[in-house]
Design a protein around this motif. Structure first.
Motif, short mmCIF file in Angstrom:
data_model
loop_
_atom_site.label_atom_id
_atom_site.label_comp_id
_atom_site.label_asym_id
_atom_site.label_seq_id
_atom_site.Cartn_x
_atom_site.Cartn_y
_atom_site.Cartn_z
N TRP A 281 0.85 -1.19 0.00
CA TRP A 281 0.00 0.00 0.00
C TRP A 281 0.88 1.24 0.00
N PRO A 282 0.59 2.26 -0.81
CA PRO A 282 1.43 3.47 -0.83
C PRO A 282 1.47 4.15 0.53
N ALA A 283 2.65 4.57 0.94
CA ALA A 283 2.80 5.22 2.24
C ALA A 283 2.17 6.61 2.24
N PRO A 284 1.39 6.95 3.26
CA PRO A 284 0.81 8.29 3.35
C PRO A 284 1.88 9.33 3.69
N PRO A 285 1.64 10.60 3.36
CA PRO A 285 2.68 11.63 3.49
C PRO A 285 2.80 12.25 4.87
N PHE A 286 3.12 11.43 5.87
CA PHE A 286 3.37 11.93 7.22
C PHE A 286 4.10 10.85 8.01
N PRO A 287 4.75 11.22 9.11
CA PRO A 287 5.57 10.26 9.86
C PRO A 287 4.78 9.04 10.36
N GLY A 288 5.53 7.98 10.70
CA GLY A 288 4.89 6.72 11.01
C GLY A 288 4.44 6.53 12.46
N TYR A 289 5.23 6.94 13.41
CA TYR A 289 4.99 6.59 14.82
C TYR A 289 4.25 7.71 15.54
N THR A 290 3.09 7.41 16.15
CA THR A 290 2.40 6.12 16.18
C THR A 290 1.39 6.04 15.03
N SER A 291 0.75 4.88 14.90
CA SER A 291 -0.24 4.68 13.84
C SER A 291 -1.54 5.40 14.15
N GLY A 292 -1.98 6.24 13.22
CA GLY A 292 -3.28 6.90 13.37
C GLY A 292 -4.42 5.90 13.38
N HIS A 293 -4.34 4.89 12.51
CA HIS A 293 -5.37 3.86 12.48
C HIS A 293 -5.50 3.18 13.85
N ALA A 294 -4.37 2.74 14.39
CA ALA A 294 -4.39 2.03 15.66
C ALA A 294 -4.92 2.92 16.79
N THR A 295 -4.43 4.16 16.83
CA THR A 295 -4.80 5.06 17.92
C THR A 295 -6.29 5.36 17.92
N GLN A 296 -6.80 5.81 16.79
CA GLN A 296 -8.21 6.22 16.77
C GLN A 296 -9.15 5.01 16.79
N SER A 297 -8.75 3.89 16.23
CA SER A 297 -9.60 2.69 16.27
C SER A 297 -9.72 2.15 17.69
N ALA A 298 -8.61 2.15 18.43
CA ALA A 298 -8.65 1.68 19.82
C ALA A 298 -9.47 2.62 20.68
N ALA A 299 -9.32 3.92 20.47
CA ALA A 299 -10.08 4.89 21.26
C ALA A 299 -11.57 4.75 20.99
N THR A 300 -11.93 4.61 19.72
CA THR A 300 -13.35 4.45 19.37
C THR A 300 -13.91 3.15 19.93
N ALA A 301 -13.16 2.07 19.82
CA ALA A 301 -13.61 0.79 20.37
C ALA A 301 -13.87 0.89 21.86
N THR A 302 -13.05 1.65 22.55
CA THR A 302 -13.18 1.80 24.00
C THR A 302 -14.46 2.53 24.38
N VAL A 303 -14.82 3.58 23.65
CA VAL A 303 -16.05 4.31 24.00
C VAL A 303 -17.29 3.54 23.55
N LEU A 304 -17.22 2.86 22.40
CA LEU A 304 -18.39 2.11 21.94
C LEU A 304 -18.65 0.90 22.84
N ILE B 165 -7.04 7.26 25.66
CA ILE B 165 -7.85 8.39 25.19
C ILE B 165 -9.34 8.07 25.37
N GLY B 166 -9.74 6.88 24.94
CA GLY B 166 -11.14 6.48 25.06
C GLY B 166 -11.62 6.43 26.50
N ARG B 167 -10.77 5.95 27.38
CA ARG B 167 -11.15 5.88 28.80
C ARG B 167 -11.35 7.27 29.39
N ASN B 168 -10.54 8.22 28.97
CA ASN B 168 -10.71 9.59 29.47
C ASN B 168 -12.03 10.19 28.99
N ILE B 169 -12.45 9.83 27.81
CA ILE B 169 -13.73 10.33 27.29
C ILE B 169 -14.90 9.65 28.01
N ASN B 170 -14.75 8.36 28.28
CA ASN B 170 -15.79 7.67 29.05
C ASN B 170 -15.93 8.25 30.46
#
Length: 442
Positions: free
Chosen positions: A340-363, A431-436
């Motif tokens: 998959w083509p790399a997106p134009p921004f640094p790698g660490y940490t993963s945006g997918h992982a961060t926001q998916s985990a946060a969303t899973a936590t609140v849902l 992040i998700g726990r803080n929102i909860n």
């Protein structure tokens, strides 16, 4: 006695002929259609409006979610407003305590108004879509009492205006105009991010991490340290990138499907935060939630993706960590091309992982840790002929398993290392726990 019975009969006939307006505490009596239709249009606006990259899109989802919740929370007797709880949001307009409101119309008005403001640069076609949906839902949900309709609509618009004014001071206002700021100086050091194959010399939204967060507790989270940069073949750093390279050469068809499903490229889709917002919509539909539950769900999910992207971007630009395509080409295989083509921004940490985990936590906090659902977000998209992959609905026994797959998809795509994903999942859960932990209930 005859006179008394006559009066009762008269009142009964009167009640049966006159529609009963929704009461101030009756948000739960409305279905979730208003929330679902507006969030659906919101996702279409993200996909078809210029400049709505993932961080910018996530910000709009945050403000639209808060606006929806605040437009109806006065009619939710067990819930509290977020005014005084979110950073910079001290107070909001209040409904008249002795008046009846139609909360579906308040929700309708606030979503129309906030989206007009947040997507000020969108096309004339999209602006017409906003107008049309507002009129259609007004017709569908309007009360027989025009005073109730007007009062409810005015209140919803006042909430949207207050939320929009608050949004202007967060640092991300009209961010769609400055995704790649020319004044940013790309740092150069061993292990630093380098421009991608698409020729972008400036990385995406390098200042986004400076924006105000919604939740103050998220402001105090420390930045997680990445592994020390090293080209030593015995180092952990080398092993992380070698693992990406090795796996990318032997992807199974199932793994390719995972990678493509979660790609969520801007312009082609509603972006990664839009995917998370759609999972919140799927939860609402799967649970047959009412307007009250839907409003809280979308508010939590919106705040979550907004804060997750801000914090993730803060981490990305603090460490400015290289992508696998850079390290592999300079230390392992100069001819390597990731799946998959790399997106134009640094790698660490993963945006997918961060926001998916946060969303899973609140849902999960709202619907349970074992809430099974089907993600049909990309069903109907044409086959990816270049990679030989169809878009098939995916089933999950829990929100967390979906988050883990979202994170893993970036490893399979060859654009993130294991540390990017694993650390992102850990930070996202915080992040998700803080929102909860906000005061959602009285």
């Amino acid at each position: 006695m005859l006179l008394f019975m006559g009066l009762l009969l008269f009142q009964a006939c009167k009640s049966s002929k006159e529609p009963v307006s929704p009461q101030p505490n009756a948000v739960e009596k409305f279905d979730a259609e208003v929330a679902l239709k507006w969030s659906d249009l919101h996702l279409k606006l993200i996909q078809t409006s210029a400049g709505f990259t993932p961080p910018v899109a996530a910000r709009t989802i945050g403000y639209a979610g808060v606006a929806l919740y605040e437009a109806v929370v006065p009619g939710m007797p067990n819930n509290r407003s977020l005014a005084g709880q979110l950073q910079g949001l001290s107070q909001l307009p209040q409904p008249e305590s002795d008046k009846i409101y139609n909360w579906a119309l308040s929700a309708n008005a606030t979503q129309a108004a906030i989206l007009r403001n947040l997507f000020a640069n969108t096309s004339a076609v999209n602006k017409t879509r906003i107008d049309s949906l507002e009129k259609a839902l007004l017709t569908q949900y309007k009360d027989s009492d025009e005073a109730v309709n007007e009062r409810s609509t005015v209140f919803g618009r006042s909430i949207a205006q207050a939320i929009f004014e608050w949004s202007k001071s967060d640092g991300g206002h009209e961010g769609y105009n400055r995704n790649f700021p020319a004044d940013f100086k790309v740092p150069v050091f061993p292990g630093a991010w380098q421009p991608t194959e698409n020729g972008r010399q400036i990385p995406l939204q390098p200042y986004w991490g400076n924006n105000r967060l919604f939740v103050s507790a998220n402001s105090t989270l420390p930045m997680p340290q990445p592994l020390e940069v090293s080209t030593d073949v015995k180092s952990q750093y080398f092993a992380q990138y070698l693992e990406v390279y090795t796996k990318n050469k032997v992807l199974t068809q199932a793994e390719k499907e995972i990678s493509i499903w979660w790609a969520d490229d801007p312009g082609e889709t509603f972006t990664p935060p839009g995917h998370s917002y759609n999972l919140a919509r799927i939860a609402i539909k799967t649970a047959n939630a009412n307007l009250a539950k839907a409003a809280e769900t979308l508010a939590r999910a919106g705040i979550t993706v907004a804060d997750a992207f801000t914090l993730c971007w803060k981490c990305k630009y603090k460490f400015f960590n290289e992508r696998p395509y850079t390290f592999v080409r300079r230390a392992i295989d100069p001819a390597w091309v990731p799946f998959w083509p790399a997106p134009p921004f640094p790698g660490y940490t993963s945006g997918h992982a961060t926001q998916s985990a946060a969303t899973a936590t609140v849902l999960a906090d709202l619907y349970g840790d074992s809430f099974a659902f089907i993600d049909d977000s990309h069903v109907g998209r044409p086959r990816d002929t270049q990679r030989g992959v169809d878009f098939k609905a995916r089933s999950f026994p829990s929100f967390w398993e979906a988050a883990e797959e979202s994170a893993r998809s970036r490893f399979l795509g060859g654009i993130h290392t294991r540390q990017d994903n694993e650390t992102g999942l850990i930070e996202g859960r915080k992040i998700g726990r803080n929102i909860n932990a906000l005061g959602w209930r009285k």
